[in-house]
Design an enzyme around this catalytic site. Sequence first.
Site, mmCIF file in Angstrom:
data_model
loop_
_atom_site.group_PDB
_atom_site.id
_atom_site.type_symbol
_atom_site.label_atom_id
_atom_site.label_comp_id
_atom_site.label_asym_id
_atom_site.label_seq_id
_atom_site.Cartn_x
_atom_site.Cartn_y
_atom_site.Cartn_z
ATOM 1 N N GLU A 464 0.886 -1.168 0.000
ATOM 2 C CA GLU A 464 0.000 0.000 0.000
ATOM 3 C C GLU A 464 0.922 1.215 0.000
ATOM 4 O O GLU A 464 1.306 1.716 1.045
ATOM 5 C CB GLU A 464 -0.927 -0.031 1.210
ATOM 6 C CG GLU A 464 -2.072 0.969 1.088
ATOM 7 C CD GLU A 464 -1.636 2.401 1.332
ATOM 8 O OE1 GLU A 464 -1.192 3.061 0.369
ATOM 9 O OE2 GLU A 464 -1.729 2.819 2.487
ATOM 10 N N GLU A 473 3.239 8.719 -4.743
ATOM 11 C CA GLU A 473 4.205 8.412 -3.681
ATOM 12 C C GLU A 473 5.193 7.341 -4.148
ATOM 13 O O GLU A 473 5.839 6.677 -3.343
ATOM 14 C CB GLU A 473 3.479 8.039 -2.377
ATOM 15 C CG GLU A 473 2.718 9.252 -1.826
ATOM 16 C CD GLU A 473 2.080 9.027 -0.449
ATOM 17 O OE1 GLU A 473 2.315 7.960 0.153
ATOM 18 O OE2 GLU A 473 1.350 9.926 0.010
#
Lengths: 664, 664
Positions: A464, A473
């Site tokens: 994740e 990210e």
Amino acid sequence: MPLGDNLGDKSDSRYCGVETEFNDDMPHVLSCNVNGGFDFVVAPLGFSKLKMFAFTKFDKTGCLLIHYLDVEKLQAAEHMEPGYRPSLIDKASRDSTVLPFAGSDLVLSPSQWSSHVVGKISSWIDLDSEDDILRVDSEITLKQELAWASHLSLQACLLPTPKGTSCGNYARCVNQILQNLNNMQAVELTDSWELWNSFRVLCEHHSQLSIALDVLSSLPSANSIGRWFGEPVKAAIVHTDTFITNARGYPCLSKRHQNLLSRFFYYSIQIVLSGKPVHKLSGGNSAAGADHSDNYAQQAQRHPLRSYLDYVGYLYQKMEPLPEQERFELGYRDFLQSPLQPLMDNLEAQTYETFEKDSVKYIQYQRAVSKALVDRISDENASTTTVVLMVVGAGRGPLVRASLQAAEETGRKLKVYAVEKNPNAVVTLHSLVKLEGWENVVTIISSDMRCWDAPEKADILVSELLGSFGDNELSPECLDGAERFLKPDGISIPSSYTSFIQPVTTSKLYNDVKLHKDLLHFETAYVVKLHRLARLSPSQSVFTFTHPNYSPNRSNQRYKKLRFEMPNDTGSTIVHGFAGYFDAILYKDVHLGIEPSTATPNMFSWFPIFFPLRSPVYVKAGSPLEFHIWRCCGNTKVWYEWCVTSPTSSPIHNSNGRSYWVGL
Amino acid sequence: MPLGDNLGDKSDSRYCGVETEFNDDMPHVLSCNVNGGFDFVVAPLGFSKLKMFAFTKFDKTGCLLIHYLDVEKLQAAEHMEPGYRPSLIDKASRDSTVLPFAGSDLVLSPSQWSSHVVGKISSWIDLDSEDDILRVDSEITLKQELAWASHLSLQACLLPTPKGTSCGNYARCVNQILQNLNNMQAVELTDSWELWNSFRVLCEHHSQLSIALDVLSSLPSANSIGRWFGEPVKAAIVHTDTFITNARGYPCLSKRHQNLLSRFFYYSIQIVLSGKPVHKLSGGNSAAGADHSDNYAQQAQRHPLRSYLDYVGYLYQKMEPLPEQERFELGYRDFLQSPLQPLMDNLEAQTYETFEKDSVKYIQYQRAVSKALVDRISDENASTTTVVLMVVGAGRGPLVRASLQAAEETGRKLKVYAVEKNPNAVVTLHSLVKLEGWENVVTIISSDMRCWDAPEKADILVSELLGSFGDNELSPECLDGAERFLKPDGISIPSSYTSFIQPVTTSKLYNDVKLHKDLLHFETAYVVKLHRLARLSPSQSVFTFTHPNYSPNRSNQRYKKLRFEMPNDTGSTIVHGFAGYFDAILYKDVHLGIEPSTATPNMFSWFPIFFPLRSPVYVKAGSPLEFHIWRCCGNTKVWYEWCVTSPTSSPIHNSNGRSYWVGL
């Protein structure tokens, strides 16, 4: 007296005002209306001639200037005859000047002036008149009245709508005043978005220039109204003749008007009532009398607009209260945060703590792992085969827990590697494993997944690493590294993710970014709980990443050109930037995301992302908006560049990642 | 070898280039063309595969990256088959990379590369292609070729015209490169102003992005071409088939083309010849042979484009040389000066010196005074009546002299008061009066005219307090003070003055203002000798001041709204700001001014004024441009505010005179 209670709402929309006519006796006007249930009045600023007040002053060349001012009360500005315009005052004393006046500033206390009175500027003024004398008179009047309002520390002034289609000189005068005033908001009243837009651009999007909307019986289309929620609307003026009559003779509003008022409340827009009562509710009206059990004396003392106010209060109180989640996030509304740098920086315990509370997210992961386990291992092999599952970016262990629960739920045997680069999180991970008695199942690896030399290959890779915009990210770059130790037929959870974007109007965010007065902040993407905004067009997909990806030519660079068409009935709009979201397919039909039309309910780990524009782009009704965005990769960083090429070209934002980037 | 001599011209337009095809032997190409009379070549950047050149590098996560590069010469970029596109290179070694190459950087000396070679980027590239692979190949090629050009320190590169109507990705790549390159100019070749405009806006008006214009046989309208002179055009590429043939069989150009080339020379735009010779001038051509007395051997060695080059040289040399005045002002061309503050600051001797040399100006004043004297005093009263003439702002005396000469010329008797506030100038004035023996006629008053208590009233008030924009050096305010001592029927010289303004394209000035990176410089009006600009519409009058002015309501505040219509055949334009001028009526038919259509010849005291715009305004063909300007007066200062309201609204510039003002 606020409109009532509505759980979770502490915004200004609790307060309701009333528009009043000019009256000498300001204390009386105020007490009548406050006792009548209103929180503030919107009152014309009276006008007077001040007499015999003189002052002298030397200018720097040594010449003597003397101003003679007369004191003599005139009629209300609202009723001013041409005879009272500054240019037409008795020319006998050429130096006389008219000053704004409202009895005296002493008739109310400073706090009464500032908390209960909104000034209303004379409506006859026309600063763009072709008639030079009217124009100059209007300028003088506007400046005097606003100066007086400023002297009284009024919180706001209501300016009349520009008279024609041109507002250049009006805007210049207001802009001059805005540059100097720090303690007052000038409220611009208009029914035309185009005129408003021109006015506000001329005033450089000044943060103290706001709007009051007139709400009339007939409403524009929903899309047309929708634009305003991205604009600095402070008040909505509802005229009494907008109200219809219910079966009992009481004022009420149409369904569309009711919904509109709910949205005003939701967006903290204050209601101001205006006009004379048009619903006769005398004591003789049996239904009303019976319902309210008012006796005649009470009835007589009731504020004439009380039944309208009561109805607005009723609408306020019957609003759906904010869900707990929304109440928790109130403080984040429209607050710009810089995105995390999860690779370069190690997250703090507090951050882990917050994200781990998002149970919905982990339930989705558990569902995805369960489905993958069942697909991978048939029931008959369940007891004999051990699945190697690696959690890359294990943090303090929530995905390890979700995976183990999935194994338990499906009766599959698991061997888990928990790979984590943050040594501080690894400490917590060790104690979790010990506490839970997972020592025989879970191996903790303190390493960056991009460099770890795995002792065996994984069946399932769980991660994740998603940001608000999916790949922002650097999930793609991290998983490129981790896929080295995934079996050729192994499964990645998530299996893909896609970013989405849509154009928005959001004066609030634009002004917050502008406050920094630099390029850097206009070329940064922010994480933000979007609230006061207008979504101008449905979101469109941007970049998709699929895992595992064994393509020999794979690249994480991306380029997308998007064309947004605004609905026909929206009218012209201004685009302050683009709201971004993501949707991830964890495994088959199990997804997770924040794209508004498909968002996972009650998940709070991600706010949207916001890509600002250095100069807001005006999009004429019917014109398409063309947006370009690039994902660029260097040796040490990844960044986005973006621009608009239609209807006009913007500069390319963040060239070479000069302002905003994510470190590898 | 430059095109020849043209008195006063030291600009780059003396140098002429030639476009060449790809050739391995760069030294040969260069020597042929330089010996053939050209100053530089525009050559394709060759392409190669570099072999066995490897380097290793650790990235910050500790992973090892190895790049293998091959050396193996390929065909010229211009002739590249799809087979040589980066994506299609032998995939056996996946990490191979193609690098630009031109034999070697050693084949020419660094100074040869930088002064004689302009790089030409492969023309097949299409960075906005819908075909992803072609697009990525194009990106790689563009970057490699530009990097190679940068390595060679080429002064410029010629980029191919964008292929379609969209140029977003092309612009992004160029912009990325522009942000990093400091030693090279990227030259953009296009025949479409719209596409150029979009490109340059995307690249933020980067000062190193320039244009090369293709000059073909058929030319657009004069207005359409005119726009380009405000743009950063560095070169004009003239194709050989644009030339026509003269009676003797030699290449020459049409009259329109000749005029265009003259303008290119005037604006320092370099000519590049391109194409194959299309005029057969064998030795057998009798006229040519006879004319040039070339023998066959010389003819054979002549550069094939020599007759074209000679013709361009001929046009260059036959240009009208610059007049002396223009040559004197060369150094001031497009150089931004802040306007004087003549009231707050005292002028320096050097400044007086310069302005006093402007004999044309004083001749006009003398003519005006003469006419006024003759009107005021009949011939019969000439010997008995003394006229009181006051020179307000006498400086070091030139207007006193002009007035006395007018008196002598007309046989009128004069009493002169010379009022001057600058005590330093008064010193010079005293010695002038003594030197010239004017003691009995001239009284020197050391005072500010706004405060002076005059002992008698004047028949004639002479002043020269004009700025480039007429009233911008506060002539109105000063004369308001001086008119106190003018007789009711007295004469003011000047009797009125009017400012004029027109929209202009001027990339050069816009970029110079932008260089300061602040608001202040975008809200300042500059005095500037305008050169590289396009005047987009005839100038219109702005503010008029008349003297004396005894109106009871007189005010020096002004507001003007102007609507400019561009000629239909101009096409779309960009407005960087407004050029301002003035015209003054000294007395009756004697005027003085710098408005282009009525300018007083050979007067040099005033350059135009320039009001910049913070963001250039794009004006679509056929749209009107609406401009507003205000003259605002405070107690201590006077300032202008300005804005555009159509086709789009700009911010109001210089609100409250926050950036630029003239002190009282």
